[in-house]
Design a protein around this motif. Structure first.
Motif, PDB file in Angstrom:
ATOM      1  N   ARG A   5      11.210   8.087 -11.115  1.00 32.05           N
ATOM      2  CA  ARG A   5      10.773   8.758  -9.891  1.00 32.05           C
ATOM      3  C   ARG A   5       9.295   8.465  -9.610  1.00 32.05           C
ATOM      4  O   ARG A   5       8.896   8.286  -8.454  1.00 32.05           O
ATOM      5  CB  ARG A   5      11.005  10.265 -10.009  1.00 32.05           C
ATOM      6  N   ALA A   8       9.241   5.037  -8.154  1.00 34.01           N
ATOM      7  CA  ALA A   8       9.718   5.030  -6.769  1.00 34.01           C
ATOM      8  C   ALA A   8       8.641   5.543  -5.819  1.00 34.01           C
ATOM      9  O   ALA A   8       8.417   4.968  -4.748  1.00 34.01           O
ATOM     10  CB  ALA A   8      10.983   5.879  -6.654  1.00 34.01           C
ATOM     11  N   ILE A   9       7.960   6.609  -6.212  1.00 34.44           N
ATOM     12  CA  ILE A   9       6.905   7.169  -5.361  1.00 34.44           C
ATOM     13  C   ILE A   9       5.766   6.170  -5.171  1.00 34.44           C
ATOM     14  O   ILE A   9       5.281   5.954  -4.049  1.00 34.44           O
ATOM     15  CB  ILE A   9       6.382   8.481  -5.977  1.00 34.44           C
ATOM     16  N   PHE A  11       5.812   2.835  -5.559  1.00 37.41           N
ATOM     17  CA  PHE A  11       6.235   1.683  -4.749  1.00 37.41           C
ATOM     18  C   PHE A  11       6.333   2.069  -3.273  1.00 37.41           C
ATOM     19  O   PHE A  11       6.005   1.271  -2.387  1.00 37.41           O
ATOM     20  CB  PHE A  11       7.576   1.148  -5.242  1.00 37.41           C
ATOM     21  N   PHE A  12       6.775   3.306  -2.992  1.00 39.62           N
ATOM     22  CA  PHE A  12       6.880   3.747  -1.607  1.00 39.62           C
ATOM     23  C   PHE A  12       5.491   3.892  -0.973  1.00 39.62           C
ATOM     24  O   PHE A  12       5.290   3.515   0.187  1.00 39.62           O
ATOM     25  CB  PHE A  12       7.624   5.084  -1.550  1.00 39.62           C
ATOM     26  N   LEU A  15       4.330   0.486  -0.192  1.00 38.22           N
ATOM     27  CA  LEU A  15       5.045  -0.032   0.977  1.00 38.22           C
ATOM     28  C   LEU A  15       4.465   0.538   2.265  1.00 38.22           C
ATOM     29  O   LEU A  15       4.220  -0.192   3.238  1.00 38.22           O
ATOM     30  CB  LEU A  15       6.526   0.313   0.853  1.00 38.22           C
ATOM     31  N   LEU A  16       4.231   1.847   2.281  1.00 30.69           N
ATOM     32  CA  LEU A  16       3.603   2.456   3.449  1.00 30.69           C
ATOM     33  C   LEU A  16       2.185   1.920   3.658  1.00 30.69           C
ATOM     34  O   LEU A  16       1.731   1.756   4.792  1.00 30.69           O
ATOM     35  CB  LEU A  16       3.560   3.977   3.297  1.00 30.69           C
ATOM     36  N   GLY A 104       9.551  -3.206  -1.176  1.00 22.46           N
ATOM     37  CA  GLY A 104      10.771  -2.500  -0.808  1.00 22.46           C
ATOM     38  C   GLY A 104      11.857  -2.654  -1.852  1.00 22.46           C
ATOM     39  O   GLY A 104      12.546  -1.687  -2.209  1.00 22.46           O
ATOM     40  N   PHE A 107      11.072  -0.518  -4.801  1.00 24.03           N
ATOM     41  CA  PHE A 107      11.315   0.895  -4.496  1.00 24.03           C
ATOM     42  C   PHE A 107      12.794   1.246  -4.683  1.00 24.03           C
ATOM     43  O   PHE A 107      13.145   2.198  -5.401  1.00 24.03           O
ATOM     44  CB  PHE A 107      10.853   1.201  -3.075  1.00 24.03           C
ATOM     45  N   PHE A 108      13.665   0.470  -4.070  1.00 24.38           N
ATOM     46  CA  PHE A 108      15.097   0.764  -4.183  1.00 24.38           C
ATOM     47  C   PHE A 108      15.609   0.517  -5.598  1.00 24.38           C
ATOM     48  O   PHE A 108      16.501   1.240  -6.077  1.00 24.38           O
ATOM     49  CB  PHE A 108      15.880  -0.062  -3.160  1.00 24.38           C
ATOM     50  N   LEU A 111      14.836   3.556  -7.754  1.00 23.55           N
ATOM     51  CA  LEU A 111      15.713   4.696  -7.463  1.00 23.55           C
ATOM     52  C   LEU A 111      17.051   4.582  -8.181  1.00 23.55           C
ATOM     53  O   LEU A 111      17.686   5.600  -8.494  1.00 23.55           O
ATOM     54  CB  LEU A 111      15.955   4.786  -5.956  1.00 23.55           C
TER      55      LEU A 111
END
Length: 599
Positions: A5, A8-9, A11-12, A15-16, A104, A107-108, A111
């Motif tokens: 988690r 994922a956070i 990488f997100f 990405l943003l 991206g 990120f996926f 998850l």
């Protein structure tokens, strides 16, 4: 929160962050998001490789090496594709699209993974050490204030050192070439490298940094004059993200460092010790490609000892293309293959047994083919392009004077050796040397004195560590004589003979990988002594004083008027990362799961 988690956070966020500048967010948020994105780009692809590998085979510590090499190689390949395909598709579009896809995908992927990302607790901790090292160096890079006599002081390409080395900005020339779709020997490119040429330095570090520089910039510089643009933490050229990229690339050397010590809690502590050495931290934020080359050399050494001979040769070749100083360490790689042993058990006597060389013929051939697969095309491509830099002439120099008499030559090497291994020898004997002086102003003695922490070994490892762990260095010689002779003394002696430009010490001139190998053996010989809280605090304070005291003295303060908020951010990142690294070393050392006392 589980590692999957957290990944994922992060990488997100990265990405943003690729679009953060378009949303009119505060500079501080954009810089932090881009830093997270850069770290994700360099570490994420390797984490995916490790995760997929461990679905098929049992986990082993050396598998983590993929984290240190896959990301940089992938990013370099993306930049090369953008360079070659720039006449068809805009290079920025290729780089930016690839960055979004990589982040991206990471990120996926995170998850969908198990909670631990198939990483042991120690592996998770060493990734934290890596992130903290990047944050520490990035914090210094964000800070607007330099030191007295800083080269390009006040410009976007400032070096944060008061000497005359312009090397940190050389890899950015690759991004300029890619953006302009210029051939490396075309007129526009030749003007950038003059008085040198494209192949005077290797392209790998610059290629690996190009996708991030392209993705977080509004434009890429197209002339040397633009390198004098006034400093802004969030500049329009992606130069800060270029800095972040080279910092991340260089800091990845922590991963193979950890793997070579065995992936234990003691290895986590040793990695934190390495991450807090002043020489290592300085070379991170100075962004000289030599430390990036050390990352690939350490990975190549890991592959050789894991009997992945072709990959070891390939990584050695890529290390050379990051910086030619890698050649001094590559010289030792064939000897490692002949010894055919874990680095802790290398026996020098095997080198004098002809049958050992015959038995090692296949590993030698395989690694040689891997090396040739990289260097062969490079030499073919650069063949016929004259290089006036004459780096080979250094071997005949004595303190910068060509073709010196043999007595002068020998004395210069004695001074180089003494300046490298004796505390403050270079400052006491060569403080007036041109290499210690700024170009345009008289040198400030406290600033020049601080050079000891990245020019010489005792201060480079940290005086606290050097004094309190000196006896462990003697034990390291007793336990790992073959390793120290092969991976430290041999490359060091080769550089000592070669480097005739100055007598002020050899650390920065090409001993980056050698320094890492020395710290591996030194830490491994310290496993019978746990670090004390006082020692770790003293080491952290020494590092902070080395980083920030010259800036304080040079500017009568630590905050600039124009960039106060980002200066505060940079200071906070530096202080917090240093404190957390010291705390992490103590925490890992006292882990109930420790297999041995930590260094």
């Amino acid at each position: 929160m589980s590692p999957s988690r957290v990944g994922a956070i992060l990488f997100f966020i990265g990405l943003l962050g690729t679009n953060a500048q378009r949303w009119d967010l505060p500079d501080e948020l954009v810089l932090l998001a881009s830093l997270v994105g850069v770290v994700g780009l360099f570490a994420g692809p390797g984490l995916i490789v490790v995760g997929r590998l461990r679905r098929a085979v049992p986990a082993t510590p050396e598998q983590l090496v993929w984290v240190a090499c896959v990301g940089p190689i992938l990013l370099a390949a993306i930049a090369l594709l953008a360079w070659l395909g720039g006449g068809i598709v805009a290079p920025r579009l290729i780089c930016r699209g690839a960055v979004v896809i990589v982040l991206g995908f990471c990120f996926f992927w995170s998850l969908s993974q198990p909670q631990d990302l198939r990483l042991s607790r120690n592996e998770q901790l060493v990734l934290v050490v890596f992130v903290l090292a990047v944050t520490l160096a990035a914090g210094r890079s964000l800070h607007a204030l330099g030191v007295h006599g800083e080269l390009y002081g006040g410009a976007v390409t400032k070096t944060m050192v008061g000497d005359n080395r312009s090397d940190p900005r050389v890899p950015y020339l690759i991004a300029m070439n890619v953006a302009g779709h210029w051939g490396p020997y075309e007129q526009q490119s030749a003007a950038l490298y003059s008085p040198y040429v494209f192949h005077s330095r290797g392209p790998i570090a610059g290629l690996a940094a190009t996708p991030a520089a392209m993705s977080w910039s509004r434009e890429i510089m197209q002339s040397i004059d633009q390198m004098g643009t006034p400093f802004k933490p969030l500049d329009p050229f992606g130069y800060m993200q270029y800095r972040f990229s080279l910092i991340a690339f260089a800091a990845l050397s922590i991963i193979p460092f950890f793997c070579l010590i065995g992936g234990t809690p003691a290895a986590v502590v040793a990695s934190a010790v390495y991450a807090l050495t002043p020489f290592f931290v300085h070379e991170l934020y100075f962004t000289w490609a030599k430390q990036s080359s050390a990352t690939l050399l350490l990975c190549g050494f890991c592959m050789l000892t894991a009997r992945r001979f072709v990959l070891g040769g390939v990584l050695a070749g890529l290390a050379y293309l990051a910086h030619p100083a890698a050649a001094f360490t590559i010289l030792a790689f064939p000897l490692v293959l002949v010894m055919q042993a874990d680095w802790r058990n290398m026996q020098l006597g095997r080198l004098f047994e002809p049958r050992r060389w015959w038995e090692a013929r296949r590993p030698l051939l395989a690694s040689g083919l891997g090396l040739a697969a990289i260097l062969g095309p490079w030499k073919a491509f650069t063949h016929g392009h004259f290089d006036s830099s004459s780096f080979a002439d250094y071997v005949f120099m004595a303190n910068g004077v060509p073709d010196a008499p043999i007595g002068t030559w020998l004395m210069s090497r004695v001074h180089s050796l003494a300046s490298t291994v004796l505390p403050f020898y270079s400052y006491m004997n060569f403080s007036g040397h041109v290499i210690f002086k700024p170009f345009f102003v008289p040198g400030l003695k406290p600033v020049m004195f601080s050079y000891q922490w990245f020019y010489t070994l005792p201060a480079g490892v940290g005086l606290v560590w050097f004094v309190l762990r000196f006896t462990a260095l003697r034990r390291a010689w007793q336990q790992f004589r073959g390793f120290l002779t092969t991976m430290i003394l041999l490359p060091g002696a080769a550089l000592l003979v070669y480097w005739g430009a100055t007598s002020t010490g050899l650390m920065r001139e090409g001993l980056h990988a050698t320094f890492a190998f020395l710290m591996i053996a030194w830490c491994a010989a310290s496993v019978d002594r746990s670090p004390t809280r006082g020692m770790q605090i003293a080491r952290a304070l020494e590092l902070l004083l080395f980083i920030w005291l010259p800036t304080q003295i040079s500017n009568n303060g630590l905050l600039s008027k124009a960039h106060r908020s980002t200066d505060i951010l940079g200071l906070a990142m530096s202080l917090a990362s240093t404190a957390l690294l010291a705390w992490l070393a103590l925490k890992a050392a006292r882990s109930p799961h420790s297999e041995a006392a930590a260094p």
